[in-house]
Write a protein that holds these residues in place. Structure first.
Motif, mmCIF file in Angstrom:
data_model
loop_
_atom_site.group_PDB
_atom_site.id
_atom_site.type_symbol
_atom_site.label_atom_id
_atom_site.label_comp_id
_atom_site.label_asym_id
_atom_site.label_seq_id
_atom_site.Cartn_x
_atom_site.Cartn_y
_atom_site.Cartn_z
ATOM 1 N N GLY A 261 -26.389 33.773 96.152
ATOM 2 C CA GLY A 261 -26.730 33.603 94.743
ATOM 3 C C GLY A 261 -26.821 32.147 94.329
ATOM 4 O O GLY A 261 -26.197 31.268 94.928
ATOM 5 N N GLY A 262 -27.596 31.898 93.274
ATOM 6 C CA GLY A 262 -27.636 30.579 92.630
ATOM 7 C C GLY A 262 -27.212 30.756 91.185
ATOM 8 O O GLY A 262 -27.675 31.688 90.514
ATOM 9 N N LEU A 263 -26.295 29.925 90.710
ATOM 10 C CA LEU A 263 -25.816 30.060 89.335
ATOM 11 C C LEU A 263 -26.498 29.027 88.439
ATOM 12 O O LEU A 263 -26.575 27.849 88.799
ATOM 13 N N ILE A 264 -27.023 29.482 87.313
ATOM 14 C CA ILE A 264 -27.710 28.576 86.374
ATOM 15 C C ILE A 264 -26.871 28.462 85.106
ATOM 16 O O ILE A 264 -26.622 29.472 84.423
ATOM 17 N N ASP B 20 -27.735 22.985 86.522
ATOM 18 C CA ASP B 20 -27.472 22.718 85.107
ATOM 19 C C ASP B 20 -28.314 21.510 84.719
ATOM 20 O O ASP B 20 -28.457 20.575 85.511
ATOM 21 N N ARG B 21 -28.835 21.557 83.486
ATOM 22 C CA ARG B 21 -29.628 20.412 83.011
ATOM 23 C C ARG B 21 -28.748 19.191 82.818
ATOM 24 O O ARG B 21 -29.206 18.066 82.832
ATOM 25 N N ASP B 22 -27.438 19.456 82.603
ATOM 26 C CA ASP B 22 -26.475 18.386 82.343
ATOM 27 C C ASP B 22 -25.859 17.961 83.687
ATOM 28 O O ASP B 22 -25.074 18.705 84.285
ATOM 29 N N GLU B 23 -26.239 16.773 84.139
ATOM 30 C CA GLU B 23 -25.824 16.347 85.490
ATOM 31 C C GLU B 23 -24.316 16.245 85.652
ATOM 32 O O GLU B 23 -23.773 16.513 86.715
#
Ligand code: NAD
Length: 346
Positions: free
Chosen positions: A8-11, A37-40
């Motif tokens: 799985g990949g978690l977004i 996540d868009r937030d690095e």
């Protein structure tokens, strides 16, 4: 032969996703191999904490670069539709956090996208997976209470949810969309689908934008009546967050799921008191452990469904019916408690 792990990949590596990640580490048949996540900063922190090296700030890039069996979407509601559609297009199975969508048409579009792509879709509607709620359901399934004619599902608290989830204070819609959605889903799980409902709402806390109190009266298709009541403005001598209390009356007896997971079943002149406390996972923290356990339970259910090909209990299609209750409740509250025919919506 050892069973292959579902990859799985978690977004979305925010506030609640850490519970997802802790629980995934305990699920034998699945493994989270990539994070997005868009937030690095949040992305890096989660990667380090959970030992996951494949990190992405763009979900499309993650899907293109990784060989995933599923994605676990733990972002807030506004991004659910584009992310679910992206995963469906990539042919990858999807778990999506609640609230599934801001409108019924968005919810339907996501269900359709996954159906067209022939990928499983489950909404992470975890409250019905709390072990005390499963214990209540087991009593109903055993027929101990006879025909159910009345029920109440109740969540009343003054816990400060806004410090962990600041967006809850600024949304136009608050308690029904965020918490009532779980309570309504439990009512469906225990008493069946709903024919019509009426609702009232109010805002007690002047520092927030949306409603923090809601009372919803449901007519179930079985003929049973139930009340779903929720509040984040209720100060009690003992703060019970995040417990859901349940009362059920049937033709042969009654059930009360009271404070601190004590369940009383009274039938045929006999009264039984049972402790149905949730398991405290090693990574869990009171008072959240009840919810954290339900995250583990729903993730295990998802993994079992992927392996067996069964439809998850809270599939996207199923969740349309819970979403319909949410929108009907807002519609009723805005129209002076008008009774709303839910069947025309779902
Ligand atoms: P949050 O704001 O703390 O975290 C969301 C994260 O998603 C943020 O880090 C954000 O940068 C990231 N994100 C947003 N859009 C993205 C995108 N397109 N691509 C990659 N990353 C993106 O939110 P939260 O409090 O963790 O809540 C997330 C969801 O979980 C909400 O829908 C909330 O209702 C739900 N939730 C569920 C439960 C439950 O018991 N089921 C409890 C709490 C929260």
């Amino acid at each position: 032969m050892a069973r292959v792990k579902q990859k799985g990949g978690l977004i979305g590596c925010g506030f609640f996703a850490h519970n997802h990640l802790h629980a995934w580490q305990e699920i034998e048949g699945a493994e989270i191999v990539a994070l997005c996540d868009r937030d690095e900063k949040r992305l890096k922190e989660a990667g380090e904490k959970f030992g996951i090296a494949n990190l992405y700030t763009d979900a499309a890039k993650m899907l293109a670069s990784e060989k995933l069996d599923f994605v676990d979407i733990a972002t807030t509601v506004a991004t659910h539709r584009p992310l679910v559609e992206l995963a469906a297009k990539a042919g990858v199975a999807v778990i999506c956090q609640k609230p599934f969508a801001e409108t019924l048409s968005d919810a339907q579009a996501m269900v359709d996208a996954c159906k067209t792509a022939d990928v499983p879709l489950m909404v992470h509607e975890n409250f019905r997976w709390q072990s005390p709620i499963r214990a209540v359901r087991a009593v109903l399934d055993a027929g101990t209470l006879g025909d159910i004619f009345w029920g109440r599902v109740s969540f009343r608290s003054a816990y400060d949810v806004f410090s962990g989830q600041p967006y809850l204070a600024t949304e136009e819609r608050f308690i029904i969309q965020d918490l009532g959605i779980h309570i309504l889903d439990i009512a469906r799980f225990l008493f069946g689908d709903v024919a019509q409902l009426s609702a009232t709402t109010r805002r007690v806390n002047p520092a927030i934008r949306g409603e923090d109190v809601a009372t919803i009266l449901l007519d179930h298709e079985t003929g049973a009546t139930s009340i779903c009541d929720c509040s984040y403005a209720t100060q009690q001598p003992e703060e019970l967050f995040p417990q859901t209390l349940v009362e059920i009356d049937g033709s042969k007896g009654t059930l009360r799921l009271g404070a601190n997971y004590q369940m009383i079943v009274h039938a045929d002149g006999q009264t039984q008191t049972l402790d149905v406390s949730p398991k405290l996972h090693a990574w869990a923290r009171r008072p959240w452990h009840n919810i954290q356990e339900s995250v583990f339970n729903i993730e295990r259910h998802w993994t079992d469904c992927l392996n067996s090909g069964h439809e998850p209990e809270t599939s996207g299609a199923d969740n349309l019916k819970t979403m319909a209750l949410v929108f009907a409740a807002y519609e009723s509250a805005a129209a002076d408690q008008k009774a709303i025919d839910v069947r025309r919506m779902a």
